[in-house]
Design an enzyme around this catalytic site. Structure first.
Site, mmCIF file in Angstrom:
data_model
loop_
_atom_site.group_PDB
_atom_site.id
_atom_site.type_symbol
_atom_site.label_atom_id
_atom_site.label_comp_id
_atom_site.label_asym_id
_atom_site.label_seq_id
_atom_site.Cartn_x
_atom_site.Cartn_y
_atom_site.Cartn_z
ATOM 1 C CG ASP A 1 111.173 -42.542 110.084
ATOM 2 O OD1 ASP A 1 111.882 -42.723 109.081
ATOM 3 O OD2 ASP A 1 111.134 -41.469 110.715
ATOM 4 N NE ARG B 1 107.751 -32.685 119.771
ATOM 5 C CZ ARG B 1 108.865 -32.002 119.538
ATOM 6 N NH1 ARG B 1 109.593 -31.579 120.548
ATOM 7 N NH2 ARG B 1 109.232 -31.750 118.299
ATOM 8 C CE LYS C 1 114.823 -40.165 109.376
ATOM 9 N NZ LYS C 1 113.760 -40.435 110.364
ATOM 10 C CB THR D 1 115.077 -30.749 108.762
ATOM 11 O OG1 THR D 1 114.657 -31.745 109.669
ATOM 12 C CG2 THR D 1 114.180 -30.717 107.570
ATOM 13 C CE LYS E 1 108.021 -40.204 112.354
ATOM 14 N NZ LYS E 1 109.395 -40.539 112.763
ATOM 15 C CG ASP F 1 124.846 -51.230 105.588
ATOM 16 O OD1 ASP F 1 125.839 -51.510 104.883
ATOM 17 O OD2 ASP F 1 124.801 -51.437 106.808
HETATM 18 O O1 C5P Z 1 106.497 -33.987 117.734
HETATM 19 P P1 C5P Z 1 106.693 -33.593 116.301
HETATM 20 O O2 C5P Z 1 105.410 -33.319 115.562
HETATM 21 O O3 C5P Z 1 107.714 -32.499 116.130
HETATM 22 O O4 C5P Z 1 107.302 -34.924 115.661
HETATM 23 C C1 C5P Z 1 107.709 -34.952 114.329
HETATM 24 C C2 C5P Z 1 108.213 -36.321 113.964
HETATM 25 O O5 C5P Z 1 108.749 -36.244 112.655
HETATM 26 C C3 C5P Z 1 109.336 -36.853 114.844
HETATM 27 O O6 C5P Z 1 109.234 -38.289 114.864
HETATM 28 C C4 C5P Z 1 110.577 -36.417 114.123
HETATM 29 O O7 C5P Z 1 111.668 -37.257 114.371
HETATM 30 C C5 C5P Z 1 110.128 -36.549 112.676
HETATM 31 N N1 C5P Z 1 110.854 -35.700 111.747
HETATM 32 C C6 C5P Z 1 110.930 -34.324 111.860
HETATM 33 N N2 C5P Z 1 111.614 -33.596 110.953
HETATM 34 C C7 C5P Z 1 112.203 -34.198 109.929
HETATM 35 C C8 C5P Z 1 112.122 -35.581 109.783
HETATM 36 C C9 C5P Z 1 111.430 -36.301 110.720
HETATM 37 O O8 C5P Z 1 110.384 -33.746 112.783
HETATM 38 N N3 C5P Z 1 112.822 -33.496 109.034
#
Ligand code: C5P
Length: 239
Positions: A60, A215, A62, A124, A33, A65
């Site tokens: 991604d 992560r 998003k 979120t 992603k 518009d």
């Molecule tokens: O590092 P981690 O597993 O927390 O990354 C989650 C990914 O999903 C990030 O790119 C974050 O921006 C995205 N994301 C999220 N929660 C959401 C929507 C997207 O963590 N509600």
């Protein structure tokens, strides 16, 4: 071999780091992603360089518009050949329908598969108070359900939703609607700033189709080993 449902989130602006991870993770994740951070820094050329590493792309961006502008943006994005791309359901029915049409037209034009179009319902990061402040009364989950229904009616393929919305949206939207879930944490990894998390297996059991994991893989001492461990854990439950 199982269909690997994990898209690894590469939240970086560094194209070399992204490409290096892409190469290390080939065969261990279902795709990558790339989001606004990477795209703003490196543009379509940067995306192409990473995609050349060989993994499916979840782009991604998003979009939100007027319908005509979103349709144009979707057409341009489709040229990059993503497996999935995102838009905001709050852009409305007409905007989403225009995006669906544009994705189909562009895929035919460029000779690529039409990407799955996924809607973002309520971010979120938005609290109950934020929602009320923007003029939307009632619980966040009601707004999530409303926007998911609207997205489905507009022809969008699925939604990105938080771990605590998976079951309710799977029940509401039925089996064919794709649910893509971030906030995933294997039992052996740190939660970081994610508040509500599910393990990869829990999320799949609740009805997720795809998992976004950043992560726990990218910040691991050995990202390939972390991705392989997640793949092995999922292999025990997936057909
Ligand atoms: O590092 P981690 O597993 O927390 O990354 C989650 C990914 O999903 C990030 O790119 C974050 O921006 C995205 N994301 C999220 N929660 C959401 C929507 C997207 O963590 N509600």
């Amino acid at each position: 071999m199982i269909r690997n449902p994990v898209f690894c989130a590469l939240d970086t602006t560094d194209p070399q780091a992204a490409l290096a991870l892409c190469r290390r993770l080939a065969g261990l994740v279902g795709g990558l992603k790339l989001g606004l951070e990477f795209f703003s820094a490196n543009g379509p050329e940067g995306v192409r360089a990473v995609v050349d590493g060989g993994l499916p792309l979840f782009l991604d961006l998003k979009f939100h518009d007027i319908p005509n502008t979103v349709a144009g943006a979707v057409k341009a994005a489709v040229r990059l050949g993503p497996a999935m791309t995102t838009l905001h359901a709050s852009g409305g029915r007409e905007m989403m329908a225009a995006a669906v049409d544009a994705a189909g037209e562009a895929a035919t034009k460029w000779g690529v598969a039409r990407p799955q179009l996924l809607a973002v319902t309520v971010l979120t990061s938005i609290s109950q108070g934020d929602l009320a402040e923007s003029g939307v009364a009632g619980p966040v989950v009601d707004q999530v359900k409303r926007l998911a229904a609207l997205a489905q009616e507009a022809g969008v393929d699925g939604v990105v939703c938080s771990p605590h919305e998976v079951d309710v949206l799977r029940a509401q939207c039925g089996p064919g609607f794709h649910l893509v879930i971030p906030g995933i944490r294997p039992a052996w990894s740190a939660a970081n700033d994610q508040k509500r998390v599910l393990t990869p297996r829990e999320a799949m059991a609740k009805g997720a189709d795809w998992l976004v994991i950043g992560r726990p893989i990218t910040a691991a001492a050995d990202p390939a080993a972390a991705a392989g461990r997640i793949q092995d854990e999922l292999a025990e439950i997936l057909p």
